[in-house]
Design an enzyme around this catalytic site. Structure first.
Site, PDB file in Angstrom:
ATOM      1  N   LYS A 156       0.850  -1.193   0.000  1.00  0.00           N
ATOM      2  CA  LYS A 156       0.000   0.000   0.000  1.00  0.00           C
ATOM      3  C   LYS A 156       0.882   1.238   0.000  1.00  0.00           C
ATOM      4  CE  LYS A 156      -4.356   0.950   2.421  1.00  0.00           C
ATOM      5  NZ  LYS A 156      -5.034   0.724   3.700  1.00  0.00           N
TER       6      LYS A 156
HETATM    7  O1  G3P Z   1      -9.684   1.807   4.695  1.00  0.00           O
HETATM    8  C1  G3P Z   1      -9.241   3.032   5.168  1.00  0.00           C
HETATM    9  C2  G3P Z   1      -9.740   3.241   6.530  1.00  0.00           C
HETATM   10  O2  G3P Z   1      -9.019   2.501   7.450  1.00  0.00           O
HETATM   11  C3  G3P Z   1      -9.865   4.640   6.949  1.00  0.00           C
HETATM   12  O3  G3P Z   1     -11.047   4.667   7.630  1.00  0.00           O
HETATM   13  O4  G3P Z   1     -12.694   5.519   9.195  1.00  0.00           O
HETATM   14  O5  G3P Z   1     -10.251   6.102   9.458  1.00  0.00           O
HETATM   15  O6  G3P Z   1     -11.602   7.103   7.621  1.00  0.00           O
HETATM   16  P1  G3P Z   1     -11.405   5.925   8.532  1.00  0.00           P
END
Ligand code: G3P
Length: 217
Positions: free
Chosen positions: A83
């Site tokens: 990634k």
């Molecule tokens: O897949 C990406 C994720 O981990 C980010 O999620 O909820 O931190 O925006 P969030």
């Protein structure tokens, strides 16, 4: 739509994996921090648990170090997707690593132009972040739809991996648009099974069943 689980919590992955709900796993530095585990140890463990791609994120911001980190995390299993962030250096690393045959997940995508660049750089997955756009009163799902249109216009094979998913509705909306993959926290995937009318209907059936005085076993 493939389901990836967005976590480094191996117990949660195992529970969903038993049900066949895990087509892959995504992690990021924040999720590694949350797990309290060593990145190499936990990614190797997850990689051995699931058949599908396991995303392990690089943390360098320059191209050369990003590529070195990519090589390092790729050694942790034969299903690692490296990634990298959607920066210019990240795109360069994507091109290099995908050219070597690695799966690459380009993350932190917030625009259709960024998604176009990632596809041109040979990304296996592009990760548009839905929830973080919604947080700004923008519509994250519009981005998924726009990228779907653009990729289909030109036959790009990069898979749209809807990320930053915060609700069960995000999952069904992403599926309706035709996202190739959605990655969600385990709790969101479990929430997809819930419906108030299911609970209400079950209560009514059980109440009537009790009145029959019968038992099946
Ligand atoms: O897949 C990406 C994720 O981990 C980010 O999620 O909820 O931190 O925006 P969030």
């Amino acid at each position: 739509m493939k389901f990836f689980v967005d976590t480094a919590d191996t117990a949660a992955i195992a529970e969903l994996n038993e049900l066949g709900m895990v087509d892959g796993v995504t992690t990021n530095p924040s999720l590694i921090h949350k797990s309290g585990r060593d990145i190499k140890e936990v990614i190797a463990e997850i990689s051995a648990m699931v058949d599908g791609p396991v995303s392990a994120e690089t943390v360098a911001t320059d191209y050369e170090t990003m590529v070195k980190e990519g090589h390092e995390v790729a050694k942790l299993g034969d299903n690692i997707a490296i990634k990298v962030p959607l920066t210019w250096d990240g795109l360069r690393a994507c091109k290099h690593l995908s050219g070597e045959g690695h799966m690459v997940n380009v993350t932190l995508c917030f625009s259709t132009n960024q998604a176009l660049l990632a596809a041109k750089a040979g990304a296996t997955f592009i990760s548009p972040f839905i929830g973080r756009l919604d947080d700004l009163n923008l519509d994250g799902m519009d981005l998924i739809a726009d990228i779907r249109d653009v990729y289909d216009n030109y036959g790009f094979e990069t898979q749209i991996l809807a990320a930053s998913i915060r609700s069960a509705n995000h999952m069904s909306d992403a599926a309706k648009i035709g996202a190739d993959v959605a990655t969600a926290p385990p709790g969101v995937i479990k929430k997809m099974a819930e419906h108030v009318l299911t609970d209400k209907g079950l209560d009514a059936f059980l109440s009537d069943w009790a009145k029959t005085g019968q038992s099946i076993l």
